[in-house]
Design an enzyme around this catalytic site. Structure first.
Site, mmCIF file in Angstrom:
data_model
loop_
_atom_site.group_PDB
_atom_site.id
_atom_site.type_symbol
_atom_site.label_atom_id
_atom_site.label_comp_id
_atom_site.label_asym_id
_atom_site.label_seq_id
_atom_site.Cartn_x
_atom_site.Cartn_y
_atom_site.Cartn_z
ATOM 1 C CG ASP A 24 -2.118 0.885 1.091
ATOM 2 O OD1 ASP A 24 -2.345 1.412 -0.022
ATOM 3 O OD2 ASP A 24 -2.834 1.087 2.094
ATOM 4 C CG HIS A 41 -0.338 2.430 -9.403
ATOM 5 N ND1 HIS A 41 -0.525 2.056 -8.093
ATOM 6 C CD2 HIS A 41 -1.442 3.144 -9.752
ATOM 7 C CE1 HIS A 41 -1.704 2.521 -7.675
ATOM 8 N NE2 HIS A 41 -2.274 3.191 -8.660
ATOM 9 C CG LEU A 135 9.041 -17.244 -4.023
ATOM 10 C CD1 LEU A 135 8.931 -17.241 -2.506
ATOM 11 C CD2 LEU A 135 9.417 -15.861 -4.531
HETATM 12 C C1 IPE Z 1 -5.395 -2.852 -0.370
HETATM 13 O O1 IPE Z 1 -5.072 -1.507 -0.506
HETATM 14 C C2 IPE Z 1 -5.416 -3.519 -1.718
HETATM 15 C C3 IPE Z 1 -4.114 -3.717 -2.352
HETATM 16 C C4 IPE Z 1 -2.957 -3.430 -1.824
HETATM 17 C C5 IPE Z 1 -4.170 -4.287 -3.683
HETATM 18 P P1 IPE Z 1 -6.177 -0.362 -0.639
HETATM 19 O O2 IPE Z 1 -5.433 0.907 -0.732
HETATM 20 O O3 IPE Z 1 -7.108 -0.680 -1.749
HETATM 21 O O4 IPE Z 1 -6.961 -0.501 0.739
HETATM 22 P P2 IPE Z 1 -7.866 0.551 1.532
HETATM 23 O O5 IPE Z 1 -8.893 1.055 0.576
HETATM 24 O O6 IPE Z 1 -6.959 1.632 2.000
HETATM 25 O O7 IPE Z 1 -8.427 -0.238 2.665
HETATM 26 C C1 IPE Z 2 -1.414 0.339 -3.449
HETATM 27 O O1 IPE Z 2 -1.291 1.710 -3.493
HETATM 28 C C2 IPE Z 2 -1.687 -0.246 -4.808
HETATM 29 C C3 IPE Z 2 -3.043 -0.764 -4.990
HETATM 30 C C4 IPE Z 2 -4.018 -0.700 -4.133
HETATM 31 C C5 IPE Z 2 -3.317 -1.400 -6.260
HETATM 32 P P1 IPE Z 2 -2.536 2.702 -3.431
HETATM 33 O O2 IPE Z 2 -2.921 3.041 -4.834
HETATM 34 O O3 IPE Z 2 -3.606 2.161 -2.588
HETATM 35 O O4 IPE Z 2 -1.859 3.961 -2.757
HETATM 36 P P2 IPE Z 2 -2.494 4.954 -1.691
HETATM 37 O O5 IPE Z 2 -3.071 4.127 -0.587
HETATM 38 O O6 IPE Z 2 -3.535 5.741 -2.401
HETATM 39 O O7 IPE Z 2 -1.344 5.789 -1.234
HETATM 40 MG MG MG Z 3 -4.107 2.358 -0.631
#
Ligand code: IPE
Ligand code: IPE
Ligand code: MG
Length: 244
Positions: A24, A41, A135
């Site tokens: 995240d 990303h 792995l």
């Molecule tokens: C969880 O992250 C999903 C992934 C890392 C793919 P999100 O950013 O979507 O989660 P929330 O919305 O903060 O709970």
């Molecule tokens: C995690 O990063 C990637 C996915 C959920 C696919 P986020 O896109 O959730 O990044 P934040 O949480 O907005 O910083």
């Molecule tokens: Mg996120």
């Protein structure tokens, strides 16, 4: 301590079998760098590569990475399309190398909304990699823990009706074997980056006794040293599983 010294500290006898990561913070990384979310990303993909390599070096058996959740469809169409394409393109680029390096690759999640986005080469190489005993890398794509349970309940109901299973035999193990993660050990350690401390519908059945490890580091900045540190911290914990 540098990376080589850190990795030496791992007690091979007490290695977690399965680590799962909620990657995240890509969006916040982009904000901090005053760039578009998609660049966060892109940078996140580099971190995945780094951590997969580190997992191999550390001799980890199972690594699950949360790439796209069943709730991530709520984002803008533009971000969703970019993310799905980025994940598939990166895998297309890397999958032969992964297979060559004895990595066993599997997707976990619902295929329902995704049929079209899977690249043929990725699927074929994926299947070839199932003979590999290095792995085991699970990519959680369109994954949701509740969706996984719904899929499992439906399949169990069918099997029950067809007389393939009996109600009396339903137990932890049987339910586990109806999940996407069938026949894998449950995650010993779940890591979440970016300072959020929640599961976000990840491995809700399998995490019943997982240890959690949180860091404020945003996913694109997650280093191999920090990953090894999470393993070292795990090895210093006492798991009780309900006993005293
Ligand atoms: C969880 O992250 C999903 C992934 C890392 C793919 P999100 O950013 O979507 O989660 P929330 O919305 O903060 O709970
Ligand atoms: C995690 O990063 C990637 C996915 C959920 C696919 P986020 O896109 O959730 O990044 P934040 O949480 O907005 O910083
Ligand atoms: Mg996120």
């Amino acid at each position: 301590m540098n990376y080589e010294q850190l990795i030496q500290q791992i007690d091979k006898e007490r290695m977690p079998q399965h680590i799962a990561i909620i990657m995240d913070g890509n969006g916040r990384w982009a904000d901090e760098h005053k760039t578009k979310r998609v660049n966060g990303h892109k940078e996140g993909v580099k971190a995945v590569r780094r951590i997969v390599e580190t997992a191999v070096e550390a001799g980890l058996k199972y690594l699950t990475v949360y790439a796209f959740s069943t709730e991530n469809w709520r984002r803008t169409k533009q971000e969703v399309n970019y993310l799905l394409k980025l994940i598939m393109d990166s895998l297309t680029k890397e999958i032969e190398d992964l297979n060559y390096n004895n990595v066993n690759i599997r997707f976990i999640g619902s295929k329902e909304e995704l049929e079209k986005s899977y690249n043929k080469k990725v699927i074929e190489t994926c299947k070839k990699s199932w003979k590999n005993d290095g792995l085991h890398l699970n990519v959680a794509m369109n994954y949701g823990g509740r969706r996984e349970l719904i899929d499992a309940f439906k399949k169990m109901a069918d099997d029950l009706k067809a007389g393939k299973i009996s109600k009396e035999k339903i137990n932890d193990e049987m339910i586990g074997n109806y999940l996407y993660t069938a026949y894998m050990p449950d995650p010993d350690l779940i890591i979440r980056t970016s300072g959020e401390e929640r599961l976000s519908n990840f491995l809700i059945w399998q995490s019943a006794y997982s240890e959690f490890w949180f860091t404020n580091t945003l996913w694109p900045d997650f280093s191999r040293e920090e990953f090894i540190q999470s393993i070292l911290d795990f090895q210093n914990r006492k798991r009780r599983f309900g006993s005293r």
